[in-house]
Scaffold this active site. Structure first.
Site, short mmCIF file in Angstrom:
data_model
loop_
_atom_site.label_atom_id
_atom_site.label_comp_id
_atom_site.label_asym_id
_atom_site.label_seq_id
_atom_site.Cartn_x
_atom_site.Cartn_y
_atom_site.Cartn_z
N TYR A 141 0.82 -1.21 0.00
CA TYR A 141 0.00 0.00 0.00
C TYR A 141 0.86 1.26 0.00
CZ TYR A 141 -4.55 -2.18 0.83
OH TYR A 141 -5.70 -2.88 0.71
N LYS A 192 3.38 -15.40 2.29
CA LYS A 192 3.55 -16.11 1.01
C LYS A 192 5.05 -16.34 0.86
CE LYS A 192 1.96 -17.75 -2.91
NZ LYS A 192 1.13 -18.97 -2.98
N ASP A 224 -2.83 -18.20 0.41
CA ASP A 224 -3.84 -18.90 -0.39
C ASP A 224 -4.48 -20.01 0.43
OD1 ASP A 224 -1.34 -20.10 -0.44
OD2 ASP A 224 -1.42 -20.69 -2.55
N ASP A 248 -6.25 -7.07 4.48
CA ASP A 248 -7.39 -6.42 3.83
C ASP A 248 -8.31 -7.48 3.23
OD1 ASP A 248 -9.01 -4.46 2.69
OD2 ASP A 248 -7.82 -4.37 0.85
N ASP A 252 -12.16 -9.23 4.94
CA ASP A 252 -13.46 -9.25 4.26
C ASP A 252 -14.03 -10.66 4.25
OD1 ASP A 252 -13.24 -6.53 3.59
OD2 ASP A 252 -14.05 -6.87 1.58
C1 IPM Z 1 -10.35 -1.37 4.28
C2 IPM Z 1 -10.69 -0.79 2.94
C3 IPM Z 1 -9.61 0.20 2.55
C4 IPM Z 1 -8.30 -0.55 2.48
C5 IPM Z 1 -9.86 0.96 1.25
C6 IPM Z 1 -11.19 1.66 1.24
C7 IPM Z 1 -8.75 1.93 0.96
O1 IPM Z 1 -10.84 -1.80 2.01
O2 IPM Z 1 -10.19 -0.60 5.24
O3 IPM Z 1 -10.28 -2.59 4.39
O4 IPM Z 1 -8.00 -1.20 1.47
O5 IPM Z 1 -7.54 -0.49 3.44
MG MG Z 2 -10.87 -3.77 2.83
#
Ligand code: IPM
Ligand code: MG
Length: 357
Positions: A141, A192, A224, A248, A252
């Site tokens: 990032y 990884k 993975d 990240d 999710d």
């Molecule tokens: C998160 C989001 C952010 C990230 C985006 C919106 C920049 O996906 O906080 O997980 O990738 O960090």
């Molecule tokens: Mg995210």
């Protein structure tokens, strides 16, 4: 206690869910005799529309001068065409970097009554209680070189760099081991290392840091495989230690195990001022309709109370109110199932406030 809280609603559903969390915080403050001062400022697309940049100096200054930051979400189709450095998402990265928030904690815990809301089978997800720890100010990032350049013979080249130093890995690994120590004492480090040198170093440093935490069980998992194991047998995980990008992605995935991404809070810490926000985005498709789930943001406010202000009792009260409200059958659309009571964003907030007792 007295505390100043910077409130950055941001875009999309951020403008609906943050007021619900503030509502809850105000009631908690009153109940316990605290004085919370809330100061609003613009961030993301809202800030771009007003002053042309996603993270105005004024907002950054406010955040730095506050005791904690409560954030909604940023981004939306309106700003997608902008150059990268001016996109709403930059505000998030800027805040993380400028405030020095290198550790992001994302707890994925299943509320029993929501077992049916998940797309996964009940017997797979029952009892899951995972803490994803995501490194937040390093890796791909932020790594350099980065950018898009034109090539002489036509076409372009896009570059990002995955880079970690020993010190960056060490400090996030410590956060991971400390957290594991307070939980079930199991740390899974995700990497990884079979392909990436940055991961090889990651693994080496994590093994080294473990010397100070012999009581914590450590295992390593390729990313993975970790993605696969999360849906195959998520109960095997206690704390997952991840770099910025893997965290990240996996957070999710972990969120969906709990029924909805609308349920997961997060705390970004590591420096003086912590930032608390739901892990989901601005959800432009459902924004402005009073249907977004405010629970992730309300739970983020609870994390703020316990992490930033050490108000554990108060945080616990909010968490219990969320459980009670769900037990009573209240559901926003994302977690609705048969026999439950469908409510909107504000009604969910009101119900949680009523259950703060
Ligand atoms: C998160 C989001 C952010 C990230 C985006 C919106 C920049 O996906 O906080 O997980 O990738 O960090
Ligand atoms: Mg995210």
């Amino acid at each position: 206690m007295k505390a100043k809280i910077a409130v950055l609603q941001g875009d999309g559903v951020g403008r609906e869910i943050v007021p619900e969390a503030v509502k809850v915080l105000k009631v908690v403050a009153e109940k316990f005799g605290h004085q919370f001062e809330f100061a609003n400022s613009d961030v993301g697309g809202q800030a771009i529309d007003k002053v042309g940049v996603p993270l105005p100096q004024e907002t950054l200054t406010l955040a730095k001068q506050s005791d904690a930051v409560l954030l909604g979400a940023v981004g939306g189709p309106k700003w997608e065409g902008l150059e990268y450095s001016l996109r709403p998402e930059r505000a998030l990265l800027g805040l993380r970097e400028q405030l020095g928030l290198y550790a992001n904690l994302r707890p994925a815990k299943l509320y029993d009554v929501l077992a049916d809301a998940s797309t996964l089978k009940k017997d797979v997800i029952q009892g899951i209680d995972i803490l994803v720890i995501r490194e937040l100010t390093g890796g791909i990032y932020f790594g350099k070189p980065k950018g898009i350049e034109k090539l002489a013979h036509g076409g372009e080249r896009g570059t990002n760099t995955e880079v970690y130093t020993t010190e960056e890995i060490r400090r996030i690994a410590k956060v991971g081991f400390e957290a594991a120590r307070k939980r079930r004492k199991k740390l899974t480090s995700v990497d990884k290392a079979n392909v990436l040198e940055s991961s090889e170093l990651w693994r080496r440093v994590v093994i080294d840091v473990r010397k100070d935490y012999p009581d914590v069980e450590l295992n390593h998992m390729y990313v993975d495989n970790a993605a696969m194991q999360l849906v195959r047998n998520p109960r095997q995980f206690d704390v997952m230690l991840c770099n910025n990008m893997f965290g990240d992605i996996l957070s999710d995935e972990a969120a969906m195990l709990t029924g909805s991404i609308g349920m997961l809070p997060s705390a970004s810490v590591g420096a003086q001022v912590g930032l608390f926000e739901p892990i989901h985005g601005s959800a432009p498709d459902i924004a402005g309709k009073n249907i977004a789930n405010p629970i992730a943001t309300i739970a983020s406010a609870a994390m703020m109370l316990s992490y930033a202000f050490k108000l554990d009792k108060e945080a616990e009260l909010i968490e219990q109110a969320i459980v009670k409200t769900l037990d009573l059958g209240y559901r926003t659309k994302d977690i609705q199932s048969t026999g439950t009571r469908l409510v909107g964003t504000t009604e969910m907030g009101d119900a949680i406030v009523r259950n703060l007792n």
